[in-house]
Design a protein around this motif. Structure first.
Motif, PDB file in Angstrom:
ATOM      1  N   VAL A  19       0.867  -1.181   0.000  1.00 16.34           N
ATOM      2  CA  VAL A  19       0.000   0.000   0.000  1.00 16.34           C
ATOM      3  C   VAL A  19       0.903   1.230   0.000  1.00 16.34           C
ATOM      4  CG1 VAL A  19      -1.736   1.300   1.289  1.00 16.34           C
ATOM      5  CG2 VAL A  19      -1.823  -1.212   1.242  1.00 16.34           C
ATOM      6  N   VAL A  20       0.776   2.073  -1.015  1.00 17.52           N
ATOM      7  CA  VAL A  20       1.604   3.274  -1.127  1.00 17.52           C
ATOM      8  C   VAL A  20       0.699   4.499  -1.113  1.00 17.52           C
ATOM      9  CG1 VAL A  20       3.277   4.542  -2.505  1.00 17.52           C
ATOM     10  CG2 VAL A  20       3.331   2.027  -2.476  1.00 17.52           C
ATOM     11  N   ILE A  21       0.862   5.345  -0.097  1.00 14.24           N
ATOM     12  CA  ILE A  21       0.048   6.555   0.037  1.00 14.24           C
ATOM     13  C   ILE A  21       0.963   7.725   0.372  1.00 14.24           C
ATOM     14  CG2 ILE A  21      -1.929   7.648   1.153  1.00 14.24           C
ATOM     15  CD1 ILE A  21      -2.795   4.865   2.101  1.00 14.24           C
ATOM     16  N   GLY A  22       0.828   8.797  -0.382  1.00 12.27           N
ATOM     17  CA  GLY A  22       1.546  10.034  -0.074  1.00 12.27           C
ATOM     18  C   GLY A  22       0.585  11.056   0.486  1.00 12.27           C
ATOM     19  N   THR A  23       1.129  12.057   1.155  1.00 13.35           N
ATOM     20  CA  THR A  23       0.295  13.136   1.672  1.00 13.35           C
ATOM     21  C   THR A  23       1.063  14.442   1.624  1.00 13.35           C
ATOM     22  OG1 THR A  23      -1.132  13.827   3.507  1.00 13.35           O
ATOM     23  CG2 THR A  23       0.993  12.877   4.104  1.00 13.35           C
ATOM     24  N   GLY A  24       0.329  15.531   1.429  1.00 18.07           N
ATOM     25  CA  GLY A  24       0.956  16.847   1.389  1.00 18.07           C
ATOM     26  C   GLY A  24      -0.116  17.907   1.223  1.00 18.07           C
ATOM     27  N   MET A  25       0.267  19.150   1.412  1.00 16.83           N
ATOM     28  CA  MET A  25      -0.644  20.243   1.161  1.00 16.83           C
ATOM     29  C   MET A  25      -0.785  20.419  -0.344  1.00 16.83           C
ATOM     30  SD  MET A  25      -1.368  20.800   4.243  1.00 16.83           S
ATOM     31  CE  MET A  25      -2.477  22.212   4.063  1.00 16.83           C
ATOM     32  N   VAL A  26      -1.886  21.016  -0.772  1.00 18.77           N
ATOM     33  CA  VAL A  26      -2.153  21.188  -2.197  1.00 18.77           C
ATOM     34  C   VAL A  26      -0.991  21.874  -2.898  1.00 18.77           C
ATOM     35  CG1 VAL A  26      -3.636  22.392  -3.843  1.00 18.77           C
ATOM     36  CG2 VAL A  26      -4.657  21.161  -1.917  1.00 18.77           C
ATOM     37  N   THR A  27      -0.377  22.841  -2.236  1.00 17.47           N
ATOM     38  CA  THR A  27       0.734  23.579  -2.843  1.00 17.47           C
ATOM     39  C   THR A  27       1.998  22.738  -2.974  1.00 17.47           C
ATOM     40  OG1 THR A  27       1.318  24.443  -0.644  1.00 17.47           O
ATOM     41  CG2 THR A  27      -0.104  25.815  -2.035  1.00 17.47           C
ATOM     42  N   GLU A  28       2.038  21.563  -2.338  1.00 10.76           N
ATOM     43  CA  GLU A  28       3.230  20.709  -2.365  1.00 10.76           C
ATOM     44  C   GLU A  28       3.126  19.565  -3.370  1.00 10.76           C
ATOM     45  OE1 GLU A  28       4.432  21.126   2.365  1.00 10.76           O
ATOM     46  OE2 GLU A  28       3.012  19.577   1.745  1.00 10.76           O
ATOM     47  N   ILE A  29       1.929  19.329  -3.895  1.00 10.12           N
ATOM     48  CA  ILE A  29       1.716  18.204  -4.804  1.00 10.12           C
ATOM     49  C   ILE A  29       1.433  18.739  -6.204  1.00 10.12           C
ATOM     50  CG2 ILE A  29       0.278  16.189  -5.304  1.00 10.12           C
ATOM     51  CD1 ILE A  29      -0.244  15.956  -2.313  1.00 10.12           C
ATOM     52  N   HIS A  30       2.317  18.419  -7.136  1.00 12.79           N
ATOM     53  CA  HIS A  30       2.219  18.931  -8.498  1.00 12.79           C
ATOM     54  C   HIS A  30       2.144  17.759  -9.480  1.00 12.79           C
ATOM     55  CE1 HIS A  30       3.433  22.698  -6.595  1.00 12.79           C
ATOM     56  NE2 HIS A  30       4.462  22.042  -6.073  1.00 12.79           N
ATOM     57  N   THR A  31       1.897  18.089 -10.737  1.00 13.37           N
ATOM     58  CA  THR A  31       1.888  17.057 -11.773  1.00 13.37           C
ATOM     59  C   THR A  31       3.216  16.324 -11.812  1.00 13.37           C
ATOM     60  OG1 THR A  31       0.339  18.371 -13.091  1.00 13.37           O
ATOM     61  CG2 THR A  31       1.552  16.636 -14.238  1.00 13.37           C
ATOM     62  N   SER A  32       4.315  17.049 -11.617  1.00  9.86           N
ATOM     63  CA  SER A  32       5.643  16.430 -11.621  1.00  9.86           C
ATOM     64  C   SER A  32       5.800  15.446 -10.467  1.00  9.86           C
ATOM     65  CB  SER A  32       6.728  17.504 -11.544  1.00  9.86           C
ATOM     66  OG  SER A  32       6.520  18.354 -10.424  1.00  9.86           O
ATOM     67  N   THR A  33       5.130  15.708  -9.343  1.00  7.97           N
ATOM     68  CA  THR A  33       5.167  14.786  -8.201  1.00  7.97           C
ATOM     69  C   THR A  33       4.515  13.456  -8.576  1.00  7.97           C
ATOM     70  OG1 THR A  33       4.859  16.728  -6.778  1.00  7.97           O
ATOM     71  CG2 THR A  33       4.639  14.562  -5.753  1.00  7.97           C
ATOM     72  N   LEU A  34       3.347  13.537  -9.192  1.00  8.30           N
ATOM     73  CA  LEU A  34       2.622  12.327  -9.581  1.00  8.30           C
ATOM     74  C   LEU A  34       3.389  11.553 -10.647  1.00  8.30           C
ATOM     75  CD1 LEU A  34      -0.984  13.829  -9.747  1.00  8.30           C
ATOM     76  CD2 LEU A  34       0.248  12.912  -7.782  1.00  8.30           C
ATOM     77  N   ARG A  35       4.026  12.267 -11.560  1.00 13.07           N
ATOM     78  CA  ARG A  35       4.802  11.598 -12.602  1.00 13.07           C
ATOM     79  C   ARG A  35       5.970  10.817 -12.023  1.00 13.07           C
ATOM     80  NH1 ARG A  35       4.947  16.684 -16.845  1.00 13.07           N
ATOM     81  NH2 ARG A  35       2.892  16.336 -17.797  1.00 13.07           N
ATOM     82  N   LEU A  36       6.563  11.331 -10.952  1.00 10.06           N
ATOM     83  CA  LEU A  36       7.659  10.599 -10.307  1.00 10.06           C
ATOM     84  C   LEU A  36       7.173   9.270  -9.754  1.00 10.06           C
ATOM     85  CD1 LEU A  36      10.011  12.861  -8.158  1.00 10.06           C
ATOM     86  CD2 LEU A  36      10.567  11.442 -10.130  1.00 10.06           C
ATOM     87  N   PHE A  37       6.060   9.301  -9.028  1.00  9.40           N
ATOM     88  CA  PHE A  37       5.498   8.052  -8.504  1.00  9.40           C
ATOM     89  C   PHE A  37       5.206   7.080  -9.644  1.00  9.40           C
ATOM     90  CE2 PHE A  37       4.653  10.503  -4.642  1.00  9.40           C
ATOM     91  CZ  PHE A  37       4.780   9.557  -3.643  1.00  9.40           C
ATOM     92  N   GLU A  38       4.612   7.579 -10.721  1.00  9.92           N
ATOM     93  CA  GLU A  38       4.239   6.717 -11.836  1.00  9.92           C
ATOM     94  C   GLU A  38       5.457   6.132 -12.539  1.00  9.92           C
ATOM     95  OE1 GLU A  38       1.460   8.777 -14.406  1.00  9.92           O
ATOM     96  OE2 GLU A  38      -0.185   7.915 -13.225  1.00  9.92           O
ATOM     97  N   ARG A  39       6.496   6.947 -12.698  1.00  4.15           N
ATOM     98  CA  ARG A  39       7.688   6.489 -13.412  1.00  4.15           C
ATOM     99  C   ARG A  39       8.479   5.470 -12.609  1.00  4.15           C
ATOM    100  NH1 ARG A  39      12.817   8.515 -13.424  1.00  4.15           N
ATOM    101  NH2 ARG A  39      12.209  10.498 -12.478  1.00  4.15           N
ATOM    102  N   ILE A  40       8.499   5.616 -11.288  1.00  5.65           N
ATOM    103  CA  ILE A  40       9.355   4.756 -10.463  1.00  5.65           C
ATOM    104  C   ILE A  40       8.593   3.584  -9.855  1.00  5.65           C
ATOM    105  CG2 ILE A  40      10.896   4.711  -8.454  1.00  5.65           C
ATOM    106  CD1 ILE A  40      11.452   7.697  -9.012  1.00  5.65           C
ATOM    107  N   LEU A  41       7.323   3.806  -9.449  1.00  5.99           N
ATOM    108  CA  LEU A  41       6.578   2.752  -8.745  1.00  5.99           C
ATOM    109  C   LEU A  41       5.403   2.196  -9.527  1.00  5.99           C
ATOM    110  CD1 LEU A  41       6.506   4.068  -5.063  1.00  5.99           C
ATOM    111  CD2 LEU A  41       8.182   2.570  -6.167  1.00  5.99           C
ATOM    112  N   GLY A  42       4.555   3.054 -10.101  1.00  6.80           N
ATOM    113  CA  GLY A  42       3.383   2.541 -10.794  1.00  6.80           C
ATOM    114  C   GLY A  42       2.288   3.581 -10.908  1.00  6.80           C
TER     115      GLY A  42
END
Length: 431
Positions: free
Chosen positions: A186-209
């Motif tokens: 189970v992989v869950i991230g958390t952050g304030m809206v200003t801390e989570i960007h499209t580039s953040t999600l792309r990192l998770f997708e590129r490295i984990l899924g």
């Protein structure tokens, strides 16, 4: 009152209410004048989700018992403290281990100790976690508090990620943890809206899924990632290396090594460049501290200018200290004498009064997303205590921060060494 010696219990904090109890948490070092909390809405959102108390929860609460839980980037120990309390301690006479139920198709999990494993780059965050666990009456087990430079667990069943300010640090750590993650993790991230960007999600997708986000709640979001063991993320690109520019003194053209998360990983920042052009030359035998050393370029330049000086590199970031050591060794050789310390500024336990001749300092003025002068003040007061009579503190900073006012108040003197429209280099002498 010196905030470095203020007891933790004096700092007023709003308790963190969780499904497993309410916790009085503090930052480290605690300062009674500081109003920044040791937790925020992102921490609270994740904890409520794990207990199945949010609309974004996928059915029932996340199963935590007996599973290897890793908390990455927990800023002040809020997540680790709450989850350690939730997991409970081993019953009397029972080994502190439990066997995790293996997901379908997965090999049997190795025994996992009670409580989460915290992985953090911050020395201060780690100290805060220890204090908050103690305040909560939870046994503190050092083996569960790891740094970003330590070997990670071999298997992870639940990975909780507090999204860091540095995208590079997230990239590096996801690469390091990926081999321990399986299809049932189970992989869950958390952050304030200003801390989570499209580039953040792309990192998770590129490295984990595959990755998606939740709706925002009190300006916080969750990140859900479904691990794909067949995914090949490629090699970890960190650390980075680059050559310094010419005309900056003894360090001109030298190589800098930056581990992920260290300030200015791609090129020299303009403030440090200005500082390098105006550094003092250390006397032979002088004990020189590069305080808040980052990648160590300032201390390395001082060592090159004064070959007989004794250099000490200090930072609260484990990634920074690793960077400073590699930068120094690359330019002065593997056997050149120097100390590399992960510490809270000039910690009295490490620096006796009068034990330092020269302090070189480029103080940060952010703590995660918050702007604060607390770190600079602690660095200045610690420097005054550690310097010998006649010892000097040299500081570079943005002109608008007004560091000269603080230095005159502490030292009774402050001289402008150099300045331009954006930066100043200041010198204070301990009388």
């Amino acid at each position: 009152m010196n905030p470095q010696t203020t007891p933790a219990a004096t700092a007023p904090q709003t308790p963190l209410a969780t499904p497993w109890g309410s916790f009085d948490l503090t930052r480290f070092p605690a300062d009674p004048r500081e109003r920044l909390r040791a937790w925020d809405a992102a921490d609270e959102y994740l904890l409520r989700h794990l207990a199945g108390e949010t609309d974004s929860a996928a059915g029932a609460a996340t199963e935590l018992a007996g599973r290897r839980i890793v908390v990455l980037g927990d800023r002040w120990g809020a997540l680790t403290t709450a989850l350690t309390a939730a997991s409970g301690s081993a019953p009397s006479g029972t080994p502190a281990a439990a066997t995790a139920a293996a997901p379908s198709g997965e090999p049997s999990a190795a025994p996992a100790p009670y409580g989460p494993v915290q992985i953090t780059d911050s020395h201060l965050g780690r100290r805060a976690t220890r204090e908050n666990l103690a305040r909560a009456g939870v046994p503190v087990d050092d083996s569960r508090l790891l740094t970003t430079r330590d070997t990670p667990p071999e298997r992870i069943d639940v990975l909780l990620v507090r999204i860091p300010k540095s995208l590079a640090l997230l990239e590096d750590q996801l690469h390091r943890l990926a081999p321990a993650i399986h299809s049932g993790t189970v992989v869950i991230g958390t952050g304030m809206v200003t801390e989570i960007h499209t580039s953040t999600l792309r990192l998770f997708e590129r490295i984990l899924g595959p990755t998606r986000t939740s709706l925002a709640v009190r300006k916080a979001r969750l990140v859900f990632c479904t691990p794909d063991p067949a995914l090949d993320p490629g090699p970890n690109p960190w650390p980075h290396r680059y050559a310094l520019p010419p005309d900056i003194g003894p360090a001109s053209g030298r190589t800098v090594v930056n581990h992920a998360g260290t300030f200015c990983a791609e090129r020299l920042d303009i403030g440090t460049r200005f500082f390098l052009a105006h550094l003092p030359t250390p006397a032979p035998g002088a004990r020189v501290v590069d305080l808040g050393c980052g990648n160590g370029v300032v201390g390395t330049a001082a060592a090159l200018a004064g070959p007989g000086a004794e250099l000490v590199f200090v930072d609260e970031s484990h990634q920074a200290v690793a960077s400073a050591e590699e930068t120094f060794r690359t330019n002065l050789g593997p056997d050149a004498p120097a100390e590399f310390l992960t510490a809270d500024a000039l910690d009295p336990a490490l620096f006796a009064p009068g034990s330092v001749d020269l302090v070189l300092n480029n103080p940060p003025f952010h703590s995660h997303q918050a702007t604060t002068d607390a770190t600079a003040w602690r660095m200045f007061t610690g420097s005054r205590r550690a310097l010998r009579p006649g010892g000097e503190l040299w500081v570079v900073g943005n002109r608008h921060l007004g560091y000269h006012v603080k230095l005159r108040k502490l030292f009774g003197n402050c001289r402008l060494v150099a300045g331009n429209p954006k930066f100043v280099v200041l010198r204070a002498v301990k009388r």
